[in-house]
Design a protein around this motif. Structure first.
Motif, PDB file in Angstrom:
ATOM      1  N   GLY A 112     -52.294  16.097   7.470  1.00 14.25           N
ATOM      2  CA  GLY A 112     -53.163  15.201   8.233  1.00 14.25           C
ATOM      3  C   GLY A 112     -53.472  13.943   7.431  1.00 14.25           C
ATOM      4  N   GLU A 113     -53.823  14.139   6.153  1.00 11.40           N
ATOM      5  CA  GLU A 113     -54.104  12.980   5.282  1.00 11.40           C
ATOM      6  C   GLU A 113     -52.863  12.097   5.160  1.00 11.40           C
ATOM      7  OE1 GLU A 113     -55.464  14.332   1.455  1.00 11.40           O
ATOM      8  OE2 GLU A 113     -57.493  14.697   2.185  1.00 11.40           O
ATOM      9  N   TYR A 114     -51.721  12.739   5.005  1.00 15.97           N
ATOM     10  CA  TYR A 114     -50.445  12.010   4.872  1.00 15.97           C
ATOM     11  C   TYR A 114     -50.228  11.117   6.103  1.00 15.97           C
ATOM     12  CZ  TYR A 114     -45.259  11.596   4.622  1.00 15.97           C
ATOM     13  OH  TYR A 114     -43.964  11.150   4.587  1.00 15.97           O
ATOM     14  N   GLY A 115     -50.391  11.699   7.275  1.00 11.14           N
ATOM     15  CA  GLY A 115     -50.161  10.946   8.513  1.00 11.14           C
ATOM     16  C   GLY A 115     -51.140   9.792   8.672  1.00 11.14           C
ATOM     17  N   ARG A 116     -52.406  10.080   8.436  1.00  7.38           N
ATOM     18  CA  ARG A 116     -53.429   9.040   8.653  1.00  7.38           C
ATOM     19  C   ARG A 116     -53.362   7.946   7.590  1.00  7.38           C
ATOM     20  NH1 ARG A 116     -56.336  13.532  10.803  1.00  7.38           N
ATOM     21  NH2 ARG A 116     -56.809  14.259   8.710  1.00  7.38           N
ATOM     22  N   ASN A 117     -53.259   8.358   6.305  1.00 12.15           N
ATOM     23  CA  ASN A 117     -53.381   7.377   5.212  1.00 12.15           C
ATOM     24  C   ASN A 117     -52.079   6.651   4.887  1.00 12.15           C
ATOM     25  OD1 ASN A 117     -55.985   8.274   5.104  1.00 12.15           O
ATOM     26  ND2 ASN A 117     -55.720   9.537   3.291  1.00 12.15           N
ATOM     27  N   VAL A 118     -50.951   7.259   5.218  1.00 15.04           N
ATOM     28  CA  VAL A 118     -49.668   6.601   4.890  1.00 15.04           C
ATOM     29  C   VAL A 118     -49.071   5.911   6.125  1.00 15.04           C
ATOM     30  CG1 VAL A 118     -47.313   6.968   4.050  1.00 15.04           C
ATOM     31  CG2 VAL A 118     -49.232   8.190   2.971  1.00 15.04           C
ATOM     32  N   PHE A 119     -49.094   6.601   7.262  1.00 15.68           N
ATOM     33  CA  PHE A 119     -48.457   6.022   8.458  1.00 15.68           C
ATOM     34  C   PHE A 119     -49.471   5.423   9.440  1.00 15.68           C
ATOM     35  CE2 PHE A 119     -45.188   9.115   7.010  1.00 15.68           C
ATOM     36  CZ  PHE A 119     -44.128   8.233   6.873  1.00 15.68           C
ATOM     37  N   GLY A 120     -50.754   5.518   9.108  1.00 13.19           N
ATOM     38  CA  GLY A 120     -51.779   4.936   9.977  1.00 13.19           C
ATOM     39  C   GLY A 120     -51.934   5.663  11.302  1.00 13.19           C
ATOM     40  N   LEU A 121     -51.597   6.954  11.338  1.00 12.46           N
ATOM     41  CA  LEU A 121     -51.730   7.717  12.583  1.00 12.46           C
ATOM     42  C   LEU A 121     -53.207   7.990  12.860  1.00 12.46           C
ATOM     43  CD1 LEU A 121     -48.818  10.268  11.965  1.00 12.46           C
ATOM     44  CD2 LEU A 121     -48.765   8.233  13.412  1.00 12.46           C
ATOM     45  N   GLU A 122     -53.498   8.230  14.130  1.00 11.13           N
ATOM     46  CA  GLU A 122     -54.896   8.485  14.490  1.00 11.13           C
ATOM     47  C   GLU A 122     -55.052   9.882  15.040  1.00 11.13           C
ATOM     48  OE1 GLU A 122     -56.116   5.330  17.068  1.00 11.13           O
ATOM     49  OE2 GLU A 122     -55.991   3.851  15.442  1.00 11.13           O
ATOM     50  N   GLY A 123     -56.291  10.385  14.998  1.00 12.87           N
ATOM     51  CA  GLY A 123     -56.578  11.712  15.547  1.00 12.87           C
ATOM     52  C   GLY A 123     -57.172  12.618  14.485  1.00 12.87           C
ATOM     53  N   ASP A 124     -57.975  13.610  14.958  1.00 12.01           N
ATOM     54  CA  ASP A 124     -58.657  14.514  14.028  1.00 12.01           C
ATOM     55  C   ASP A 124     -57.906  15.824  13.845  1.00 12.01           C
ATOM     56  OD1 ASP A 124     -60.684  12.715  13.738  1.00 12.01           O
ATOM     57  OD2 ASP A 124     -61.815  13.517  15.450  1.00 12.01           O
ATOM     58  N   ASP A 125     -56.959  16.108  14.730  1.00 11.11           N
ATOM     59  CA  ASP A 125     -56.250  17.387  14.672  1.00 11.11           C
ATOM     60  C   ASP A 125     -55.148  17.300  13.601  1.00 11.11           C
ATOM     61  OD1 ASP A 125     -54.636  19.564  15.021  1.00 11.11           O
ATOM     62  OD2 ASP A 125     -54.679  19.496  17.220  1.00 11.11           O
ATOM     63  N   ASP A 126     -55.417  17.920  12.430  1.00 14.73           N
ATOM     64  CA  ASP A 126     -54.474  17.821  11.307  1.00 14.73           C
ATOM     65  C   ASP A 126     -53.075  18.297  11.679  1.00 14.73           C
ATOM     66  OD1 ASP A 126     -56.302  16.744   9.565  1.00 14.73           O
ATOM     67  OD2 ASP A 126     -56.914  18.665   8.724  1.00 14.73           O
ATOM     68  N   MET A 127     -53.039  19.375  12.449  1.00 16.06           N
ATOM     69  CA  MET A 127     -51.735  19.948  12.816  1.00 16.06           C
ATOM     70  C   MET A 127     -50.928  18.935  13.640  1.00 16.06           C
ATOM     71  SD  MET A 127     -50.632  22.867  12.014  1.00 16.06           S
ATOM     72  CE  MET A 127     -49.454  24.087  12.398  1.00 16.06           C
ATOM     73  N   GLU A 128     -51.597  18.336  14.601  1.00 17.75           N
ATOM     74  CA  GLU A 128     -50.920  17.382  15.487  1.00 17.75           C
ATOM     75  C   GLU A 128     -50.497  16.126  14.711  1.00 17.75           C
ATOM     76  OE1 GLU A 128     -48.949  16.058  18.341  1.00 17.75           O
ATOM     77  OE2 GLU A 128     -49.695  18.123  18.324  1.00 17.75           O
ATOM     78  N   VAL A 129     -51.417  15.609  13.877  1.00 13.32           N
ATOM     79  CA  VAL A 129     -51.099  14.418  13.075  1.00 13.32           C
ATOM     80  C   VAL A 129     -49.967  14.759  12.099  1.00 13.32           C
ATOM     81  CG1 VAL A 129     -51.998  12.797  11.353  1.00 13.32           C
ATOM     82  CG2 VAL A 129     -53.421  13.441  13.306  1.00 13.32           C
ATOM     83  N   GLY A 130     -50.025  15.980  11.531  1.00  5.24           N
ATOM     84  CA  GLY A 130     -48.992  16.425  10.590  1.00  5.24           C
ATOM     85  C   GLY A 130     -47.603  16.408  11.235  1.00  5.24           C
TER      86      GLY A 130
END
Ligand code: NZQ
Ligand code: ZN
Length: 384
Positions: free
Chosen positions: A305-323
């Motif tokens: 989740g951190e990888y998706g949000r902080n590196v690719f700028g993805l949004e959302g709280d669901d770590d699995m989905e962002v992952g």
């Protein structure tokens, strides 16, 4: 965060025109073993420039050329022989990770009475080394600023890493303009290698290493931004410079100290190279998304989740989905750089999967998610 001792003894001279710093080799004596690869340095004119500076400074040169990508133990043995025969005082690699790694094991092998392969299998055999210098010509492995060397014995289908603080280069010259001639294929492979080193450090089970994780993300963003620019515009100095400095930092200990974890994608790639002589960065780019899919779970989703949000700028709280989306972004990034996405593209089938998985598993027992032989076999099958 774990305890650690941080010490990087390598002096870096970074930027255009730094080649003249080769004059510093005089501090280590007179006789230099010059180690280089298959001839790119002759085509680019770098060989002549290096030889001129060494001659101007009264240094005597013995040459070991023809070091192959995935450097062979045979080159190391030949280098050790040349060192002993010519009373060599220091080793200078001019090239990429392959030449530098070869130079490192030569430098240590001179002081070892047995066969050099012993140093690859067991790093405790490394007790002393000649001073090592490098002129880096491709941003990828970080060998210019780390203590590691990776050597292959293709007669046994073996590729292993070894290392020692004694093998850290004394000085490395990093002139980004020397990488303008790196091909698109090798630029992409180098970019993937830097990303993989960073991800190996980022996916750690050690909790509380917040600073290291944020540095990993900064490095990933840098390489994801500049890799495609260097790929499209080979002579873009800013892109080459950022890749080069990021490449050194991905593996020099700054990201891993305090969060150290055995790497897991690299051991799998090393088996691809050992059996099929695959280009290191291509093998890593190929395996990484399949490994990510295999280890993504409720337990590990926080990091994805951190990888998706902080590196690719993805949004959302669901770590699995962002992952899951982050894994798709990773795959897409490598694809855009023309890197292979399946083993079939490299004409690799399942013939050797059993032995490859067995060997890789020896290094994967304590990784981010510990992997057994069966786990690795499944990852390889998914990558077909
Ligand atoms: O051999 P030459 O003719 O020099 O051509 C090389 C080679 O064909 C070419 N090249 C390099 N600089 C160039 C250039 N061509 C045109 N212009 C330039 N400026 O690129 C090709 C690849 O060179 P190589 O040295 O093999 O690349 P790289 O730096 O990616 O090194 C790969 C090796 O390093 C190991 C890998 O496993 C592999 O064996 N690694 C070493 C590590 C370390 N020491 O810490 C860690 C890494 O994870 C990695 O395992
Ligand atoms: Zn690597």
């Amino acid at each position: 965060m774990l305890n650690f001792t941080h010490h990087i003894p390598t002096t870096i001279h970074f930027g255009e025109g730094q080649l003249s710093r080769l004059a510093e080799l005089k501090e280590s004596g007179k006789n230099v073993l010059l180690v280089y690869g298959g001839g790119s340095i002759k085509k680019t004119g770098l060989y002549d420039a290096v030889m001129n500076i060494l001659a101007e400074n009264g240094l005597c040169v013995t040459e070991l050329s023809g070091v192959q990508p995935n450097p062979r133990i045979e080159s190391v043995r030949e280098g050790i022989r040349l060192c002993r025969e010519n009373k060599i005082d220091m080793v200078l690699a001019v090239g990429g990770g392959s030449s530098i790694d070869c130079a490192k094991v030569i430098a240590a092998g001179v002081f070892y009475d047995g066969d050099a392969w012993d140093l690859v299998l067991d790093r405790s055999n490394i007790t002393k080394a000649l001073p090592i210098y490098s002129v880096l010509t491709i941003a990828a492995t970080g060998s210019e600023m780390d203590t590691v060397a990776v050597i292959s014995d293709m007669t046994k289908n073996e590729k292993w890493s070894t290392g020692s603080p004694l093998m850290a280069p004394k000085m490395s010259i990093l002139d980004p303009s020397l990488t303008f001639t790196v091909s698109k294929k090798q630029t992409a492979a180098g970019t993937a290698d830097i990303i993989s080193h960073t991800l190996e450090n980022y996916f750690t089970p050690v909790k509380g290493a917040f600073f290291q994780a944020r540095m990993c993300e900064a490095l990933l963003k840098t390489v994801i931004h500049y890799g495609p620019i260097a790929y499209a515009e080979p002579e873009n100095y800013e892109a080459r410079a950022n890749l080069m400095w990021a490449g050194s930092f991905a593996i020099n200990g700054v990201l891993s100290d305090g969060a150290d974890v055995p790497w897991c994608v690299h051991p799998i790639e090393h088996e691809l190279s050992a059996f099929y002589d695959v280009t290191h960065g291509e093998g890593l780019a190929l395996i990484t998304p399949y490994w990510m899919e295999y280890v993504l779970s409720e337990d590990t989703a926080w990091r994805f989740g951190e990888y998706g949000r902080n590196v690719f700028g993805l949004e959302g709280d669901d770590d699995m989905e962002v992952g899951k989306q982050a894994i798709a972004c990773t795959r897409e990034f490598f694809k855009k750089l023309g890197l292979p996405a399946t083993l079939s593209e490299l004409n690799i089938d399942a013939t050797h999967f059993d032995i490859m998985a067995e060997k890789a598993a020896r290094r994967c027992a304590r990784t981010f998610v510990p992997l057994t032989k069966e786990d690795i076999r499944k990852i390889l099958v998914s990558a077909l």
